[in-house]
Motif scaffolding. Structure first.
Motif, PDB file in Angstrom:
ATOM      1  N   THR A  59      -8.019   1.762  -1.067  1.00  0.00           N
ATOM      2  CA  THR A  59      -7.360   0.532  -0.644  1.00  0.00           C
ATOM      3  C   THR A  59      -7.473   0.324   0.855  1.00  0.00           C
ATOM      4  OG1 THR A  59      -5.804   0.846  -2.464  1.00  0.00           O
ATOM      5  CG2 THR A  59      -5.232  -0.799  -0.822  1.00  0.00           C
ATOM      6  N   ALA A  83       2.794   9.280  -5.868  1.00  0.00           N
ATOM      7  CA  ALA A  83       2.892  10.646  -5.362  1.00  0.00           C
ATOM      8  C   ALA A  83       4.254  11.269  -5.619  1.00  0.00           C
ATOM      9  CB  ALA A  83       2.594  10.664  -3.862  1.00  0.00           C
ATOM     10  N   ALA A 142      -2.829   9.665  -5.829  1.00  0.00           N
ATOM     11  CA  ALA A 142      -2.266   8.785  -4.810  1.00  0.00           C
ATOM     12  C   ALA A 142      -3.162   8.724  -3.579  1.00  0.00           C
ATOM     13  CB  ALA A 142      -0.865   9.262  -4.430  1.00  0.00           C
ATOM     14  N   ARG A 143      -3.711   9.872  -3.181  1.00  0.00           N
ATOM     15  CA  ARG A 143      -4.619   9.876  -2.032  1.00  0.00           C
ATOM     16  C   ARG A 143      -5.869   9.051  -2.319  1.00  0.00           C
ATOM     17  NH1 ARG A 143      -3.042  15.394  -1.561  1.00  0.00           N
ATOM     18  NH2 ARG A 143      -4.871  16.035  -2.776  1.00  0.00           N
ATOM     19  N   ARG A 146      -0.557  13.718  -6.549  1.00  0.00           N
ATOM     20  CA  ARG A 146      -0.872  13.589  -5.123  1.00  0.00           C
ATOM     21  C   ARG A 146      -2.358  13.295  -4.905  1.00  0.00           C
ATOM     22  NH1 ARG A 146       3.578  14.682  -2.351  1.00  0.00           N
ATOM     23  NH2 ARG A 146       5.172  16.017  -3.293  1.00  0.00           N
ATOM     24  N   TRP A 189     -10.714   4.644  -8.721  1.00  0.00           N
ATOM     25  CA  TRP A 189      -9.373   5.116  -8.404  1.00  0.00           C
ATOM     26  C   TRP A 189      -8.361   4.752  -9.486  1.00  0.00           C
ATOM     27  CZ3 TRP A 189      -5.495   1.561  -8.259  1.00  0.00           C
ATOM     28  CH2 TRP A 189      -5.828   0.219  -8.046  1.00  0.00           C
ATOM     29  N   TYR A 193       1.709   4.025  -3.063  1.00  0.00           N
ATOM     30  CA  TYR A 193       1.322   5.424  -2.836  1.00  0.00           C
ATOM     31  C   TYR A 193       2.512   6.346  -3.077  1.00  0.00           C
ATOM     32  CZ  TYR A 193       0.350   9.707  -0.223  1.00  0.00           C
ATOM     33  OH  TYR A 193       0.217  11.025   0.139  1.00  0.00           O
ATOM     34  N   ALA A 217      -5.039   6.850 -11.022  1.00  0.00           N
ATOM     35  CA  ALA A 217      -3.728   6.347 -10.617  1.00  0.00           C
ATOM     36  C   ALA A 217      -2.855   6.053 -11.832  1.00  0.00           C
ATOM     37  CB  ALA A 217      -3.898   5.088  -9.765  1.00  0.00           C
ATOM     38  N   LEU A 236       0.810  -1.213   0.000  1.00  0.00           N
ATOM     39  CA  LEU A 236       0.000   0.000   0.000  1.00  0.00           C
ATOM     40  C   LEU A 236       0.849   1.271   0.000  1.00  0.00           C
ATOM     41  CD1 LEU A 236      -2.704   1.479   0.209  1.00  0.00           C
ATOM     42  CD2 LEU A 236      -2.643   1.097   2.680  1.00  0.00           C
ATOM     43  N   LEU A 237       1.689   1.437   1.005  1.00  0.00           N
ATOM     44  CA  LEU A 237       2.460   2.674   1.126  1.00  0.00           C
ATOM     45  C   LEU A 237       3.514   2.827   0.029  1.00  0.00           C
ATOM     46  CD1 LEU A 237       2.842   3.063   5.000  1.00  0.00           C
ATOM     47  CD2 LEU A 237       1.269   4.235   3.445  1.00  0.00           C
ATOM     48  N   PHE A 289      -6.097   6.539  -4.349  1.00  0.00           N
ATOM     49  CA  PHE A 289      -5.675   5.135  -4.320  1.00  0.00           C
ATOM     50  C   PHE A 289      -5.607   4.611  -2.893  1.00  0.00           C
ATOM     51  CE2 PHE A 289      -1.841   2.573  -3.454  1.00  0.00           C
ATOM     52  CZ  PHE A 289      -2.224   1.382  -4.029  1.00  0.00           C
ATOM     53  N   VAL A 290      -4.971   5.371  -2.009  1.00  0.00           N
ATOM     54  CA  VAL A 290      -4.767   4.872  -0.655  1.00  0.00           C
ATOM     55  C   VAL A 290      -6.069   4.843   0.129  1.00  0.00           C
ATOM     56  CG1 VAL A 290      -4.226   7.028   0.596  1.00  0.00           C
ATOM     57  CG2 VAL A 290      -3.052   4.917   1.191  1.00  0.00           C
TER      58      VAL A 290
END
Length: 520
Positions: free
Chosen positions: A199, A181, A192-193, A189, A259, A177, A263, A173-174, A195-196
């Protein structure tokens, strides 16, 4: 001739290979992160070396087997044993106080995705050696993130314990991201936000499903849970609903897909390749391995609805693609349709349907990975991804146009190429289910296949034909050696899997029968 199954020794050659698959990229990421910032290019080369070693390790499980069955070529004794019997496995205590185990394994269902992960990570790492995407981060940091992503994705495909599966599932996940980002486009950004957030919502549902299974069954061991479920039908329905939504977010499956286009549009080329090539497969693989395996009655209960959602995804993805004017966004929406065919195969709950889903997963990873490599190159060189400003590519860069044409016709499902098998046999599996509902879904899915051909042919007409626009006319036509290195394996494997689908489907019948709760 079947022989009795005997559990492997805790530290066999196969188990050492499984651990090495996770340890090598993890050590590589740590070493590259410790290199001085001034040695950025050398760090990317070192990361590529570790990715190459990891890819070599992914090839070993098949070589270490004592029995092989490709249908048309076999040697050794085929093994009979527990419902889910991996080729190689490692099962050690992890957190004894909680009854958690570090249980890894690989079989015919997971192995093609393991190899695909190793290959695409190697190609992406090599791709960064020549050029680092524009953004706020260094090439060294990007290489570290790619190796960490590889650890998480490989661990997801190798895990045979539900808690361990969840941990690896969340590892990606991170890093993803950060890739979007840090090295993406102008709106990176926000993408990416989005997406996270999607998820994370899926992760909460996945955790609830995993905890419910472990609490009710008293174990998280997928070998014990597969083929002989101990959950009641009501519990299975609840568990499958939680898991299905969680995996639908990751896949992503309609209507939880919104998303994905953002992305892909904003992600750097290597981020899009990893995202489309293997990260999306974690969702559909989880639906097969965990959803169907742990809760087969829940899967049967939800199958008609899953089939309907799959067909809507196929048709909606195709219709949206017919209206798209941005190259990467079009390819992203095409993934929604392709994942719809994968979901339709899973929804049939037949061996033919699940095999269609497995080969569709691998084909999508190869073909869409190639499409994003090529689309990223075109966008970088032309300075735009707008189809209104991209035409006449065959006049300015005929080799690039030819490669893109190959990838496009492979993605639309041309017979003889990898994309054909998953789409065709998902429809065949639906027809074989019989009844008005499944026959209607099969007919609509076939219509979606025709629409897929329509939007890809439209894309080729707009991109490659006609007079060259100023953006395309100024495009550099030559293809660098590292680009050939990244693209050639995907082209060759698309041909190979199209001609010999047994490369993906060998030895999947027994594990798939066990996942469906059918005794071979």
């Amino acid at each position: 001739m079947y022989r009795e199954y005997l559990p492997a020794a805790p530290w066999s050659a196969g188990s050492v290979v499984l651990v090495a698959m996770l340890l090598v990229p993890a050590l590589g990421a740590a070493l590259v992160a410790l290199l001085p910032a001034a040695r950025d290019r050398q760090a990317r080369i070192v990361a590529t070396g570790f990715a190459a070693v990891t890819f070599g390790l992914t090839l070993l499980p098949a070589a270490l087997r004592t029995d092989v069955d490709f249908g048309w070529f076999a040697y050794g004794e085929r093994t009979a044993g527990p419902p889910l019997m991996p080729w190689a496995a490692l099962d050690l205590p992890w957190v004894p106080a909680l009854g958690l185990r570090f249980h890894l394994g690989v079989d015919g269902v997971s192995y093609p995705l393991v190899v695909l992960t190793g290959l695409l990570t190697l190609l992406c790492c090599a791709y960064t050696v020549r050029k680092v995407p524009r953004g706020g981060g260094s090439g060294r940091t990007l290489a570290v993130l790619l190796l960490v992503l590889e650890v998480g994705i490989l661990g997801t495909f190798l895990a045979l314990d539900l808690i361990l599966f969840f941990v690896f599932f969340e590892v990606v996940l991170l890093p993803m991201y950060a890739v979007i980002a840090g090295w993406g486009g102008p709106e990176r950004r926000a993408a990416a936000r989005k997406f996270v957030l999607y998820t994370l919502a899926g992760s909460v549902l996945l955790l609830l499903g995993v905890v419910l299974v472990v609490a009710e069954a008293g174990t998280g061991d997928l070998v014990a849970l597969t083929g002989a479920p101990t959950l009641t039908r009501t519990t299975q329905c609840v568990v499958f609903a939680l898991l299905a939504v969680a995996f639908a977010v990751k896949a992503p499956l309609w209507p939880l897909h919104t998303w994905l286009p953002d992305a892909h549009t904003e992600a750097p080329t290597v981020g899009s390749v990893i995202l489309a090539g293997v990260l999306l497969k974690m969702g559909t693989y989880g639906l097969i391995r965990v959803g169907v395996g742990v809760a087969p009655e829940g899967a049967a209960w939800a199958a008609p609805a899953l089939g309907a959602l799959a067909v809507v995804a196929i048709l909606a993805g195709s219709l949206i693609c017919l209206r798209q004017r941005e190259l990467k966004r079009l390819i992203a929406y095409s993934s929604v349709g392709h994942m719809g065919f994968v979901l339709l195969g899973i929804a049939t709950l037949t061996v033919t349907g699940l095999q269609a889903a497995l080969v569709g997963n691998v084909a999508h990873g190869l073909i869409t990975g190639l499409l994003f490599f090529l689309a990223g190159t075109i966008k970088d060189r032309a300075g735009t991804g707008s189809l209104d400003q991209l035409s006449g590519l065959r006049e300015s860069a005929p080799r690039l146009a030819g490669l893109f044409g190959f990838a496009a016709v492979a993605s639309l499902g041309l017979p003889g190429l990898a994309g054909f098998w998953g789409e065709a046999f998902a429809v065949v599996a639906a027809v074989r289910r019989g009844g008005p509902w499944w026959l209607t879904l099969a007919a609509l899915a076939a219509l979606g296949g025709a629409l897929t051909a329509a939007y890809f042919l439209r894309l080729l007409r707009r991109l490659t034909h006609g007079p060259a626009t100023p953006s395309v006319h100024a495009l550099r036509p030559s293809i660098a050696a590292v680009e050939w290195f990244a693209w050639a394996p995907l082209v060759l494997l698309t041909l190979a899997v199209g001609i010999v689908p047994a490369l993906v489907l060998a030895d999947t019948d027994l594990p798939l029968l066990s996942l469906l709760g059918v005794q071979p």
